[in-house]
Design a protein around this motif. Structure first.
Motif, PDB file in Angstrom:
ATOM      1  N   VAL A   1     -33.661 -46.524  32.566  1.00 14.69           N
ATOM      2  CA  VAL A   1     -33.153 -46.375  31.205  1.00 14.69           C
ATOM      3  C   VAL A   1     -31.985 -45.393  31.261  1.00 14.69           C
ATOM      4  CG1 VAL A   1     -33.639 -45.764  28.823  1.00 14.69           C
ATOM      5  CG2 VAL A   1     -35.429 -46.808  30.228  1.00 14.69           C
ATOM      6  N   PHE A   2     -30.792 -45.899  30.957  1.00 14.60           N
ATOM      7  CA  PHE A   2     -29.609 -45.051  30.919  1.00 14.60           C
ATOM      8  C   PHE A   2     -29.412 -44.578  29.478  1.00 14.60           C
ATOM      9  CE2 PHE A   2     -29.044 -47.902  34.520  1.00 14.60           C
ATOM     10  CZ  PHE A   2     -28.613 -47.044  35.524  1.00 14.60           C
ATOM     11  N   SER A   3     -29.408 -43.266  29.277  1.00 17.76           N
ATOM     12  CA  SER A   3     -29.121 -42.718  27.941  1.00 17.76           C
ATOM     13  C   SER A   3     -27.612 -42.526  27.851  1.00 17.76           C
ATOM     14  CB  SER A   3     -29.816 -41.375  27.739  1.00 17.76           C
ATOM     15  OG  SER A   3     -31.217 -41.520  27.724  1.00 17.76           O
ATOM     16  N   LEU A   4     -26.987 -43.283  26.986  1.00 13.87           N
ATOM     17  CA  LEU A   4     -25.529 -43.241  26.860  1.00 13.87           C
ATOM     18  C   LEU A   4     -25.160 -42.467  25.594  1.00 13.87           C
ATOM     19  CD1 LEU A   4     -22.770 -44.334  27.936  1.00 13.87           C
ATOM     20  CD2 LEU A   4     -23.127 -46.335  26.475  1.00 13.87           C
ATOM     21  N   SER A   5     -24.309 -41.427  25.761  1.00  9.66           N
ATOM     22  CA  SER A   5     -23.941 -40.621  24.594  1.00  9.66           C
ATOM     23  C   SER A   5     -22.498 -40.148  24.715  1.00  9.66           C
ATOM     24  CB  SER A   5     -24.875 -39.416  24.464  1.00  9.66           C
ATOM     25  OG  SER A   5     -24.638 -38.508  25.518  1.00  9.66           O
ATOM     26  N   GLY A   6     -22.032 -39.447  23.717  1.00  8.91           N
ATOM     27  CA  GLY A   6     -20.657 -38.940  23.712  1.00  8.91           C
ATOM     28  C   GLY A   6     -19.714 -39.884  22.980  1.00  8.91           C
TER      29      GLY A   6
ATOM     30  N   GLY B   1     -26.776 -44.959  22.956  1.00  4.93           N
ATOM     31  CA  GLY B   1     -28.186 -45.351  22.878  1.00  4.93           C
ATOM     32  C   GLY B   1     -28.773 -45.512  24.259  1.00  4.93           C
ATOM     33  N   ASN B   2     -30.027 -45.984  24.314  1.00  5.35           N
ATOM     34  CA  ASN B   2     -30.688 -46.233  25.584  1.00  5.35           C
ATOM     35  C   ASN B   2     -30.444 -47.668  26.020  1.00  5.35           C
ATOM     36  OD1 ASN B   2     -31.949 -43.709  26.058  1.00  5.35           O
ATOM     37  ND2 ASN B   2     -33.496 -44.179  24.506  1.00  5.35           N
ATOM     38  N   TYR B   3     -30.148 -47.848  27.286  1.00  5.06           N
ATOM     39  CA  TYR B   3     -29.958 -49.187  27.835  1.00  5.06           C
ATOM     40  C   TYR B   3     -30.758 -49.296  29.115  1.00  5.06           C
ATOM     41  CZ  TYR B   3     -26.189 -49.466  24.459  1.00  5.06           C
ATOM     42  OH  TYR B   3     -25.478 -49.469  23.284  1.00  5.06           O
ATOM     43  N   GLU B   4     -31.688 -50.229  29.142  1.00  3.78           N
ATOM     44  CA  GLU B   4     -32.439 -50.447  30.384  1.00  3.78           C
ATOM     45  C   GLU B   4     -31.709 -51.488  31.217  1.00  3.78           C
ATOM     46  OE1 GLU B   4     -36.530 -51.746  30.091  1.00  3.78           O
ATOM     47  OE2 GLU B   4     -36.643 -52.045  32.269  1.00  3.78           O
ATOM     48  N   LEU B   5     -31.248 -51.070  32.380  1.00 10.27           N
ATOM     49  CA  LEU B   5     -30.462 -51.946  33.257  1.00 10.27           C
ATOM     50  C   LEU B   5     -30.929 -51.725  34.691  1.00 10.27           C
ATOM     51  CD1 LEU B   5     -27.006 -50.982  31.717  1.00 10.27           C
ATOM     52  CD2 LEU B   5     -28.174 -53.162  31.380  1.00 10.27           C
ATOM     53  N   PRO B   6     -30.678 -52.715  35.551  1.00  2.00           N
ATOM     54  CA  PRO B   6     -31.060 -52.508  36.954  1.00  2.00           C
ATOM     55  C   PRO B   6     -30.306 -51.324  37.544  1.00  2.00           C
ATOM     56  CG  PRO B   6     -30.412 -54.796  36.558  1.00  2.00           C
ATOM     57  CD  PRO B   6     -30.068 -54.026  35.323  1.00  2.00           C
ATOM     58  N   LEU B   7     -30.953 -50.551  38.398  1.00  3.63           N
ATOM     59  CA  LEU B   7     -30.231 -49.513  39.135  1.00  3.63           C
ATOM     60  C   LEU B   7     -29.132 -50.214  39.926  1.00  3.63           C
ATOM     61  CD1 LEU B   7     -33.273 -47.351  40.105  1.00  3.63           C
ATOM     62  CD2 LEU B   7     -31.171 -46.416  39.145  1.00  3.63           C
ATOM     63  N   GLY B   8     -27.958 -49.618  39.973  1.00  4.09           N
ATOM     64  CA  GLY B   8     -26.844 -50.256  40.665  1.00  4.09           C
ATOM     65  C   GLY B   8     -25.847 -50.912  39.716  1.00  4.09           C
TER      66      GLY B   8
ATOM     67  N   LEU C   1     -26.873 -38.884  40.185  1.00  5.42           N
ATOM     68  CA  LEU C   1     -27.346 -39.735  39.095  1.00  5.42           C
ATOM     69  C   LEU C   1     -28.313 -38.969  38.190  1.00  5.42           C
ATOM     70  CD1 LEU C   1     -27.372 -42.532  37.774  1.00  5.42           C
ATOM     71  CD2 LEU C   1     -29.298 -43.126  39.246  1.00  5.42           C
ATOM     72  N   GLY C   2     -29.116 -38.096  38.804  1.00  8.95           N
ATOM     73  CA  GLY C   2     -30.046 -37.267  38.030  1.00  8.95           C
ATOM     74  C   GLY C   2     -30.914 -38.099  37.106  1.00  8.95           C
ATOM     75  N   SER C   3     -31.022 -37.684  35.851  1.00 15.92           N
ATOM     76  CA  SER C   3     -31.855 -38.418  34.906  1.00 15.92           C
ATOM     77  C   SER C   3     -31.074 -39.556  34.258  1.00 15.92           C
ATOM     78  CB  SER C   3     -32.372 -37.460  33.831  1.00 15.92           C
ATOM     79  OG  SER C   3     -31.282 -36.836  33.190  1.00 15.92           O
ATOM     80  N   ALA C   4     -29.857 -39.819  34.738  1.00 16.17           N
ATOM     81  CA  ALA C   4     -29.017 -40.912  34.232  1.00 16.17           C
ATOM     82  C   ALA C   4     -28.735 -40.773  32.740  1.00 16.17           C
ATOM     83  CB  ALA C   4     -29.631 -42.275  34.555  1.00 16.17           C
ATOM     84  N   SER C   5     -28.355 -39.577  32.354  1.00 16.96           N
ATOM     85  CA  SER C   5     -27.928 -39.365  30.969  1.00 16.96           C
ATOM     86  C   SER C   5     -26.411 -39.318  31.014  1.00 16.96           C
ATOM     87  CB  SER C   5     -28.438 -38.053  30.414  1.00 16.96           C
ATOM     88  OG  SER C   5     -29.245 -37.402  31.349  1.00 16.96           O
ATOM     89  N   ILE C   6     -25.805 -40.427  30.633  1.00 17.95           N
ATOM     90  CA  ILE C   6     -24.368 -40.594  30.830  1.00 17.95           C
ATOM     91  C   ILE C   6     -23.618 -40.082  29.594  1.00 17.95           C
ATOM     92  CG2 ILE C   6     -22.577 -42.247  31.507  1.00 17.95           C
ATOM     93  CD1 ILE C   6     -25.013 -42.348  33.393  1.00 17.95           C
ATOM     94  N   ILE C   7     -22.960 -38.933  29.742  1.00 19.41           N
ATOM     95  CA  ILE C   7     -22.157 -38.412  28.634  1.00 19.41           C
ATOM     96  C   ILE C   7     -20.704 -38.814  28.886  1.00 19.41           C
ATOM     97  CG2 ILE C   7     -21.464 -36.367  27.321  1.00 19.41           C
ATOM     98  CD1 ILE C   7     -23.921 -34.915  28.386  1.00 19.41           C
ATOM     99  N   VAL C   8     -20.131 -39.547  27.932  1.00 16.98           N
ATOM    100  CA  VAL C   8     -18.770 -40.043  28.070  1.00 16.98           C
ATOM    101  C   VAL C   8     -17.814 -39.121  27.310  1.00 16.98           C
ATOM    102  CG1 VAL C   8     -17.227 -41.979  27.571  1.00 16.98           C
ATOM    103  CG2 VAL C   8     -19.577 -42.412  28.322  1.00 16.98           C
ATOM    104  N   VAL C   9     -16.731 -38.735  27.983  1.00 23.58           N
ATOM    105  CA  VAL C   9     -15.777 -37.791  27.411  1.00 23.58           C
ATOM    106  C   VAL C   9     -14.418 -38.467  27.330  1.00 23.58           C
ATOM    107  CG1 VAL C   9     -14.697 -35.525  27.761  1.00 23.58           C
ATOM    108  CG2 VAL C   9     -17.076 -35.887  28.465  1.00 23.58           C
ATOM    109  N   ASP C  10     -13.799 -38.461  26.152  1.00 17.08           N
ATOM    110  CA  ASP C  10     -12.520 -39.166  26.032  1.00 17.08           C
ATOM    111  C   ASP C  10     -11.332 -38.215  26.141  1.00 17.08           C
ATOM    112  OD1 ASP C  10     -11.762 -38.084  23.566  1.00 17.08           O
ATOM    113  OD2 ASP C  10     -12.580 -39.755  22.413  1.00 17.08           O
TER     114      ASP C  10
END
Lengths: 168, 431
Positions: free
Chosen positions: B238-243, B249-256, B312-321
């Motif tokens: 589960v990738f937590s996508l924020s920023g 939101g949360n997206y469950e995707l295959p690792l890779g 990758l850690g906990s896969a909490s992806i913070i996007v910065v523009d």
């Protein structure tokens, strides 16, 4: 007789039953939540009463109150409005939101409104980064989350509390 | 999508026990308790290649096999302290798919011979704890928890325990201290929890998401699970996508899966069509990656992310523009880490304090290059010198932003970096 134990006997027994008998100290955090419900903060008397139940020194109970942010040792508003303005929330406008709410209520972060109803606090990440601006409300009823908020929706919520307090 | 962890998005009402059981819920647990040796279950999880989803990515089955069988009783403790800025996945799993998570806890407990499991939730998850308590009570009523389960001699009880607002309690030994009713401060390791854990007894500490995988591994088999993800990082995440993204939101995707697919296909791209500048793949604890084509096309798994200079850690992806300046960003992260440092180790306690003040000075246009150099110097001296990872985490964004986003600091300081100063910066990092 211990006043906390007297008032919340069954609840305290249920808490203690979760942990091994010789590890009663594990119950210090749940017992602090019970105590804090009474006045919205933990009093000096509570420290002694919890220490007595768990057979630890009141100063040890106090150290727990000091370490963890959800325990308070001073009175605050009836409702603590805790706004997350950590990095992910700030990228979605949480700093502006915090400022807007504070301006509306005439307080700075950390301060309580004149009528004693609400304390506004800036807090660390609450695990709701995708639904910012957001805050949690800590009160005698526990903790609740409020997500995808605007200044208007927040002020409406505060107005609701004020009405509720007036009619008490 | 949503094949394993976020199944509630596909199966309506799977959060209700009856519906979960209609979908073979607790069949795996029953099969294990009535027909499998605990070690068989551990071997199965080992073979699945499941890796801990809390951040470290360590083999889950391997961890279970480390439990000390010469000391008893054993405990299972679930890390539900989810506090990393940018992480909000465990909360969704526990809220919406609670029984799959709880079955995972039960399976882990059976595998390591524990009769008691504690779920340590961050204090803010007060409503969630009540929800889990109700779910646990339902399981007890249906004979899925309690004594002599399924007619065997195995018994198990699960309890929730609320923390009270301390990021450090996500560190497993600090969590154990906290659960023992003490300050949440990390322990010196070794000994590690599988030999010396809760109350000094052998303990397995696993993350919520890790355990939520286990029921489907048992139910559908190792090969099925390995059909997702990569050879070394099997399964989904589960990738937590924020920023600064259109659809956080949360997206469950295959690792890779690549960063590009997550951010642009699922996340809808950058807010207001702006340009992406940086990615933090592991929340506020992460190094900042320059979001160029190479980074965007990097697969998000435990092996590949380090090739672009982060974890990758906990896969909490913070996007910065492109509108964000790094001096502001590290001031935010330092504010967080200074607040959350538990105070036990001097480099972290003092270092986060000074780093926070230096980032403040830089952010408010009061700094010279000397301040930036001093900031990086402090960071380099915190790194690797503390009992737990918090100290290191606090330095990642600081060091990587000074190294990779030099222009932002030049703009704040109002002068280009001199050659001797540049040499000094480089030397600090290489030391």
């Amino acid at each position: 007789m211990n006043p906390l134990r007297e008032r919340y006997g069954q609840e305290i027994d249920d808490i203690l039953a979760k942990y091994p008998q010789e590890q009663k100290r594990s119950a210090v955090m749940p017992l602090l939540y019970v105590a804090q419900r009474e006045y919205g903060y933990v009093t000096r008397e509570h420290l002694g009463q919890i220490g007595e139940i768990l057979a630890i020194a009141p100063t040890e109970v106090a150290s727990i109150v000091g370490f963890y942010t959800l325990y308070h040792d001073t009175p605050g508003g009836k409702y603590r409005l805790q706004i997350c303005n950590d990095l992910p929330c700030a990228l979605r406008g949480a700093d502006k939101f915090l400022e807007g709410v504070c301006d509306h209520l005439g307080v700075k972060p950390g301060e309580t409104s004149e009528d004693g109803v609400v304390t506004v606090e800036a807090v660390m990440c609450l695990a709701a980064c995708d639904k910012a601006p957001m805050f949690q409300v800590q009160s005698a009823e526990g903790i609740s989350y409020h997500e995808n908020q605007t200044v208007q929706s927040t002020i409406a919520l505060v107005d609701g509390w004020r009405k509720k307090e007036e009619t008490k | 999508m949503n094949d394993i962890l976020l199944r509630h998005r596909e199966i309506k009402d799977i959060g209700q026990l009856a519906v979960y059981r209609q979908h073979e819920g607790f069949e795996g647990f029953k099969r294990a308790v009535t027909g499998m040796q605990p070690d068989e279950l551990t071997e199965m999880v080992k073979a699945s290649g499941l890796r801990g989803r809390g951040g470290a990515g360590f083999s889950t089955g391997m961890k279970w096999s480390f439990i000390d069988k010469n000391a008893w009783p054993h405990y299972v403790v679930v890390n539900a302290d989810e506090s990393e800025p940018g992480t909000f996945k465990d909360r969704e799993i526990m809220e919406s798919n609670p029984f799959q998570f709880l079955e995972g806890v039960a399976l882990c407990a059976y595998a390591v011979g524990a009769h008691t499991a504690y779920i340590y939730l961050r204090g803010e998850f007060w409503q969630l704890a009540a929800h889990l308590d109700a779910s646990i009570a339902e399981m007890e009523k249906e004979g899925l928890l309690g004594d002599n389960l399924f007619g065997s001699d195995y018994s198990l009880r699960i309890y929730t325990h609320l923390g009270a607002g301390a990021y450090i309690c996500g560190e497993e030994t600090a969590l154990l201290e906290s659960l023992e009713g003490k300050l949440g401060q990390p322990r010196l390791r070794p000994p590690f929890p599988p030999s010396f854990g809760l109350y000094g007894k052998p303990t397995i500490v696993n993350n919520v998401e890790t355990l939520a995988n286990v029921p489907l591994i048992v139910q559908k088999g190792v090969d099925w699970f390995r059909g997702f993800g990569t050879e070394k990082s099997p399964g989904t995440k589960v990738f937590s996508l924020s920023g600064n993204v259109v659809k956080p939101g949360n997206y469950e995707l295959p690792l890779g899966t690549t960063f590009r697919e997550l951010i642009y296909t699922h996340g809808g791209g950058i807010t207001d069509g702006r340009k992406i500048k940086a990615i933090m793949p592991a929340g506020a604890s992460s190094s900042l990656i320059v979001a160029d084509d190479k980074a965007l096309d990097t697969p998000m798994d435990y092996e590949s992310v380090p090739s672009v200079g982060a974890m990758l850690g906990s896969a909490s992806i913070i996007v910065v523009d492109e509108t964000v300046s790094m001096d502001w960003l590290i001031n935010k992260t330092m504010h967080f880490f200074q607040h959350e440092s538990c105070g036990k180790c001097t480099p972290c306690r003092e270092g986060t304090y000074w780093m926070r003040h230096l980032t403040e000075r830089i952010h408010h246009n009061q700094a010279t290059w000397d301040d930036v150099i001093l900031l990086q110097d402090v960071a380099s001296n915190v790194k690797g010198k503390c009992l737990c990872a918090l100290g290191d985490f606090s330095t990642e964004a600081v060091i990587s932003s000074i190294t990779r986003f030099r222009g932002d600091f030049e703009a704040k300081v109002g002068a280009p970096l001199s050659a001797p100063a540049e040499a000094e910066l480089k030397e600090q990092v290489s030391n």
